[in-house]
Design a protein around this motif. Structure first.
Motif, PDB file in Angstrom:
ATOM      1  N   LEU A  41      88.273 -20.756  50.491  1.00  0.00           N
ATOM      2  CA  LEU A  41      87.617 -20.075  49.626  1.00  0.00           C
ATOM      3  C   LEU A  41      87.861 -18.621  48.893  1.00  0.00           C
ATOM      4  N   PRO A  85      81.858 -24.822  47.370  1.00  0.00           N
ATOM      5  CA  PRO A  85      82.479 -24.412  48.624  1.00  0.00           C
ATOM      6  C   PRO A  85      82.539 -25.399  49.779  1.00  0.00           C
ATOM      7  N   ASP A 131      86.926 -17.603  45.075  1.00  0.00           N
ATOM      8  CA  ASP A 131      85.826 -17.650  44.789  1.00  0.00           C
ATOM      9  C   ASP A 131      85.272 -16.446  45.420  1.00  0.00           C
ATOM     10  N   HIS A 184      85.684 -27.431  49.377  1.00  0.00           N
ATOM     11  CA  HIS A 184      86.755 -26.662  49.428  1.00  0.00           C
ATOM     12  C   HIS A 184      87.268 -26.581  51.022  1.00  0.00           C
ATOM     13  N   HIS A 196      93.421 -24.105  46.074  1.00  0.00           N
ATOM     14  CA  HIS A 196      92.040 -23.893  45.592  1.00  0.00           C
ATOM     15  C   HIS A 196      92.196 -24.107  43.898  1.00  0.00           C
TER      16      HIS A 196
END
Length: 182
Positions: free
Chosen positions: A36, A3, A39, A6, A90
């Motif tokens: 994000l 994370p 995810d 990203h 992503h």
């Protein structure tokens, strides 16, 4: 990618673009959510619904979902298109081309499995294994370094700049007259 990576790469790119007169309307708070988003969707789904799949990269990591997101956004909310593109990126950051069954799901009929991640402890264990890899750690640290370089003129370490970022979603240079990313 983790994370932090990203977020770091997304924000570094946006701050650099904004310093050069582009993407000025992009809200960094919304960009963080967009970066994000796959995810934020897939991790909980993997824990609850796909716990035996052996992956934490599910439907939101597929070309079908990402293409649909972009198409719907382009028609329904064109001003949100930059956020859809951030969400799409992503998949690049996660190197999804290395996981073709997941990338092409449902046409591939299965998701790629790396290791069991059907419980919070299993997922944390997988992340611990990932971050211990020197190549992954280097990429993550490079992203953080780029972000720090990109925001150097905004001085986000001051209380005023942090409040401004939280209130507006924008990093603004301090009153010193220095710009960002000179």
């Amino acid at each position: 990618m983790l994370p932090v990576g990203h977020l770091a790469y997304t924000w570094a790119a946006l701050v650099w673009l904004q310093a050069h007169g582009r993407a000025r309307d992009i809200d960094l708070r919304a960009a963080a959510i967009a970066a994000l988003f796959p995810d934020l969707v897939d991790k909980p789904v993997s824990l609850k619904l796909l716990s035996n799949s052996g992956t934490s990269q599910g439907l939101a990591h597929t070309l079908l979902v990402q293409s649909t997101l972009s198409a719907v956004t382009a028609v329904a909310r064109p001003k949100w298109q930059p956020y859809a593109l951030i969400t799409n990126s992503h998949l690049d950051a996660d190197q999804m081309w290395k996981y073709p069954h997941t990338l092409l799901f449902p046409f591939s009929r299965r998701l790629d499995s790396w290791q069991y991640m059907g419980s919070p402890s299993a997922m944390l264990s997988a992340y611990a294994e990932i971050i211990a890899r020197p190549s992954i750690l280097a990429v993550e640290l490079l992203g953080v370094g780029l972000l720090l370089w990109a925001v150097r003129g905004a001085k986000p370490r001051t209380r005023r700049s942090r409040r401004s970022l939280l209130a507006t979603g924008k990093l603004k240079p301090e009153a010193t007259g220095q710009g960002q990313c000179a």
